[in-house]
Design a protein around this motif. Structure first.
Motif: not given
Length: 253
Positions: A41-50
């Motif tokens: 869930a955290y990975q999905d929230w962060a996405g790829n642009n962080y």
């Protein structure tokens, strides 16, 4: 553009719904986990642009972009040597890599943002907290003296704790930033003096009596007057010992 800086006090993966309420475009989060080694869930929230940096997978500093904004890592490295002294001590020189924790990024290929979470020195507290930032500033002052510059985060510092025999104390660093054309948005916006802040950003052990102002956003003068801020209070103590700081900036996006 809305920028939020917040020390989440750990467990950020469980606090996403709280931070989402602020609808930020850019988030500077201290004490957060590495998304790549955390829950889906955290990975999905962060996405790829962080961008994330830390000394363990559980606690670091992360800069996250939302709503079509982008962040790009800036590889700032360098050395500084204090000259003009007879001493040959190795303590008179230092590098970016040994300072904790600083995360420079470029927003939309236009704004320079330095995320800050100052910590105590690894071997000594003499250059802890603001001393770490002062050392970083000596190396990268040219990069932080340009237009569209933002410095945001948890500095763990206040003018009330100045010690006169330290040239890296809070007040002296604020003066040095001012000479570079960078000022604290809080003190500009609310018209208060350093050390005389009426609005806390931190409660030690979440105790309402133990209040401190140790989180800051500094802006270059070209964007200072076009920026405002907001500081929520009370309800955030249920999830962290720090309050988030929201900054509103006029941009072309």
């Amino acid at each position: 553009m809305k920028i939020v800086t917040w020390n989440c006090n750990g467990g950020f993966r469980n606090k996403l719904e709280h931070i989402d309420q602020l609808e930020a475009d850019i988030l500077v989060i201290q004490e957060c986990e590495d998304p790549s080694q955390s829950s889906k869930a955290y990975q999905d929230w962060a996405g790829n642009n962080y961008i994330w940096k830390g000394e363990s997978k559980n606690k670091g500093i992360g800069i996250f972009s939302k709503n079509g904004y982008s962040v790009q890592s800036l590889e700032w490295t360098g050395m500084f040597t204090m000259k003009g002294l007879v001493s040959k001590s190795k303590a008179l020189e230092w590098s970016s890599k040994e300072l904790r924790l600083f995360l420079p990024v470029l927003i939309n290929e236009e704004y320079t943002l330095l995320g800050v979470w100052t910590k105590g020195g690894k071997e000594s507290d003499v250059f802890g907290y603001m001393g770490q930032f002062w050392k970083y500033l000596q190396i990268h002052r040219d990069k932080l003296s340009g237009q569209k510059t933002i410095i945001a985060g948890d500095f763990n510092s206040n003018a009330r704790w100045d010690k006169p025999d330290r040239w890296w104390n809070h007040s002296d660093v604020v003066v040095e930033l001012g000479e570079l054309g960078v000022q604290s948005l809080y003190h500009h916006f609310y018209g208060e003096e350093q050390g005389g802040e009426s609005r806390p950003t931190f409660h030690l052990h979440r105790n309402l009596i133990k209040t401190y102002h140790i989180d800051y956003v500094f802006l270059s003068e070209d964007i200072l007057s076009a920026s405002s801020m907001e500081m929520p209070c009370g309800e955030w103590l249920s999830v962290s010992d720090h309050y988030p700081i929201s900054v509103f900036m006029t941009t072309n996006l």
